[in-house]
Design an enzyme around this catalytic site. Structure first.
Site, PDB file in Angstrom:
ATOM      1  CG  ASP A 147      -1.860   1.151   1.318  1.00 26.87           C
ATOM      2  OD1 ASP A 147      -1.780   2.041   0.458  1.00 26.87           O
ATOM      3  OD2 ASP A 147      -2.697   1.164   2.237  1.00 26.87           O
ATOM      4  CG  ASP A 194      -2.687   3.534  -2.762  1.00 26.10           C
ATOM      5  OD1 ASP A 194      -3.754   2.913  -2.681  1.00 26.10           O
ATOM      6  OD2 ASP A 194      -2.141   4.087  -1.794  1.00 26.10           O
ATOM      7  CD  GLU A 195      -5.088  -0.510  -0.592  1.00 22.66           C
ATOM      8  OE1 GLU A 195      -5.431  -1.675  -0.329  1.00 22.66           O
ATOM      9  OE2 GLU A 195      -5.696   0.484  -0.193  1.00 22.66           O
TER      10      GLU A 195
HETATM   11  P1  TTP Z   1      -5.366   5.117   0.602  1.00 24.72           P
HETATM   12  O1  TTP Z   1      -4.340   4.045   0.382  1.00 24.72           O
HETATM   13  O2  TTP Z   1      -6.583   4.808   1.399  1.00 24.72           O
HETATM   14  O3  TTP Z   1      -4.697   6.353   1.296  1.00 24.72           O
HETATM   15  P2  TTP Z   1      -3.279   7.005   1.087  1.00 24.72           P
HETATM   16  O4  TTP Z   1      -2.409   6.205   0.176  1.00 24.72           O
HETATM   17  O5  TTP Z   1      -3.484   8.426   0.658  1.00 24.72           O
HETATM   18  O6  TTP Z   1      -2.712   7.036   2.553  1.00 24.72           O
HETATM   19  P3  TTP Z   1      -2.087   5.842   3.402  1.00 24.72           P
HETATM   20  O7  TTP Z   1      -0.666   6.246   3.662  1.00 24.72           O
HETATM   21  O8  TTP Z   1      -2.905   5.807   4.653  1.00 24.72           O
HETATM   22  O9  TTP Z   1      -2.211   4.580   2.577  1.00 24.72           O
HETATM   23  O10 TTP Z   1      -5.850   5.679  -0.785  1.00 24.72           O
HETATM   24  C1  TTP Z   1      -4.993   5.786  -1.912  1.00 24.72           C
HETATM   25  C2  TTP Z   1      -5.331   6.991  -2.764  1.00 24.72           C
HETATM   26  O11 TTP Z   1      -6.682   6.942  -3.181  1.00 24.72           O
HETATM   27  C3  TTP Z   1      -5.183   8.288  -1.990  1.00 24.72           C
HETATM   28  O12 TTP Z   1      -3.877   8.853  -2.080  1.00 24.72           O
HETATM   29  C4  TTP Z   1      -6.220   9.174  -2.600  1.00 24.72           C
HETATM   30  C5  TTP Z   1      -7.258   8.246  -3.175  1.00 24.72           C
HETATM   31  N1  TTP Z   1      -8.469   8.283  -2.332  1.00 24.72           N
HETATM   32  C6  TTP Z   1      -9.579   8.993  -2.807  1.00 24.72           C
HETATM   33  O13 TTP Z   1      -9.552   9.524  -3.911  1.00 24.72           O
HETATM   34  N2  TTP Z   1     -10.693   9.032  -2.018  1.00 24.72           N
HETATM   35  C7  TTP Z   1     -10.760   8.446  -0.775  1.00 24.72           C
HETATM   36  O14 TTP Z   1     -11.787   8.528  -0.077  1.00 24.72           O
HETATM   37  C8  TTP Z   1      -9.608   7.717  -0.310  1.00 24.72           C
HETATM   38  C9  TTP Z   1      -9.640   7.035   1.035  1.00 24.72           C
HETATM   39  C10 TTP Z   1      -8.507   7.678  -1.118  1.00 24.72           C
HETATM   40 MG    MG Z   2      -2.158   4.103   0.387  1.00 25.92          MG
END
Ligand code: TTP
Ligand code: MG
Length: 362
Positions: A15, A113-114
């Site tokens: 992630d 992103d995962e």
């Molecule tokens: P996430 O992996 O949930 O969050 P993140 O990568 O920003 O933070 P973390 O370090 O906690 O993993 O989401 C990945 C991307 O998806 C995030 O950068 C932005 C997008 N996203 C949205 O567009 N809407 C949302 O509600 C969420 C949760 C994420």
């Molecule tokens: Mg993330």
């Protein structure tokens, strides 16, 4: 899940850290160290739209994904606000996925992103899987200059919870024996598919942690949540059987690869193993009456660094010598100096059935 099933799978969940805002920081080095919020223009508190994500500096102000942008502005008016460049984020995501795919054929992207990787046939044990995870992190840093957090576990559920355990730039490994101990103290909300509503209902039953859920009477959960109750209970024990789903494509290639029981340095031994892999592919090609035109090899070094080289031949063929010659040449191209090798693989693609022209065997 049976014990044997548990022992045979090792899953990684990768992630990316604060994905969109990390890309913004990368593109604008002046942003580093400052709170960055991606989503919309806050218009001094009058803006509409929501926070898509924000960096960890902004999270320290209580800003979160999904929050209204005007609320974010109230919490931190001095943060840097950007609307976001989604085309760029998609391009970066594609590079990330291409990089991850080199680590296992069993690969499942999960959003931008995962991704999950089933590395059971790539590694010998959890120590090996940890090295592989470190290598994934290095490769991503190298290719996209971003950090990620990785979870390693016996199934997708545990791997996903583990990747969230230490963030940013984390690596959490949970072996089969550690699963229940790892899960027990975590709040139920960390469990996949348990949202705010279910969390509230569980709280009414006095269940706050995954450990509470695991020791709860399953009948009480079924009474309250129906079939999901049984699932929650099973998951709380770390039992999760869903496989890493990879896209089933039409057969467009045939390949074999081999992880050695111990790393090999002797180039001739590697080439002999390569010949053996070619023989197996050749037998399959002949049996299926297929011709191929492209040959690709993969070599993974002791440190998990991996290269693939391919070449397209002049004609469609199914001759063993054509395959072996091409594969040897490609491998040698990447082996200029002696190195420890843990895996070699060969693949043929650009396939067609063998009616018509070709170099046919024997
Ligand atoms: P996430 O992996 O949930 O969050 P993140 O990568 O920003 O933070 P973390 O370090 O906690 O993993 O989401 C990945 C991307 O998806 C995030 O950068 C932005 C997008 N996203 C949205 O567009 N809407 C949302 O509600 C969420 C949760 C994420
Ligand atoms: Mg993330």
């Amino acid at each position: 899940m049976t014990a044997s099933c548990k022992a045979t799978r090792i899953i990684l969940h990768v992630d990316m850290d604060h994905f969109f805002s990390a890309i913004e920081e990368r593109e604008h080095p002046a942003f580093k160290g400052q709170p960055v919020v991606v989503g919309a223009d806050p218009k001094e508190g009058q803006g509409r739209g929501v926070v898509k994500t924000c960096n960890y500096e902004a999270r320290a102000f209580g800003i979160r994904s999904g929050m209204s942008i005007s609320e974010a502005w109230r919490r931190c008016p001095t943060a840097i606000y950007v609307r976001g460049d989604y085309r760029l984020y998609k391009d970066v995501s594609a590079t990330i996925m291409r990089t991850l795919m080199t680590f296992s054929e069993k690969f499942q992207p999960w959003g931008l992103d995962e991704a999950f990787l089933d590395v059971s046939s790539e590694v010998r044990d959890y120590a090996d899987a940890t090295d592989l995870a470190v290598s994934v992190k290095h490769d991503l840093l190298w290719h996209v200059n971003l950090t990620c957090s990785v979870g390693v576990g016996p199934n997708k559920l545990v791997a996903k919870i583990a990747s969230d355990f230490q963030k940013p730039d984390g690596l959490t490994v949970v072996t089969d024996d550690e699963v229940e101990r790892f899960l027990a103290p975590l709040p139920v909300r960390r469990m996949l598919w348990i949202g705010a509503k279910t969390e509230r209902k569980l709280k009414e039953l006095g269940i706050r942690t995954i450990g509470d859920l695991a020791s709860c009477d399953v009948a009480a959960l079924v009474e309250r949540f129906g079939v999901m109750g049984r699932r929650y209970h099973r998951w709380a024990h770390g039992v999760y059987t869903s496989a890493v789903g990879h896209r089933r494509r039409m057969r467009r290639s045939m390949g074999h690869e081999r992880t050695f029981a111990t790393d090999i340095v002797d180039r001739d031994v590697v080439l002999t193993r390569l010949d053996g892999l070619c023989e197996r592919i050749h037998q399959r090609a002949v049996k299926r009456r297929m011709l191929f035109k492209t040959v690709t090899v993969k070599v993974r070094f002791g440190n998990f660094q991996t290269f693939t080289h391919g070449k397209t031949l002049r004609l469609f063929t199914n001759r063993l010598t054509d395959l072996q010659t091409a594969a040897r040449e490609l491998v040698q191209r990447g082996l200029k100096e002696p190195r420890r090798i843990r895996l070699v693989g060969v693949r043929v693609s650009n396939l067609r059935s063998d009616q018509g022209q070709a170099n046919l065997d024997p």
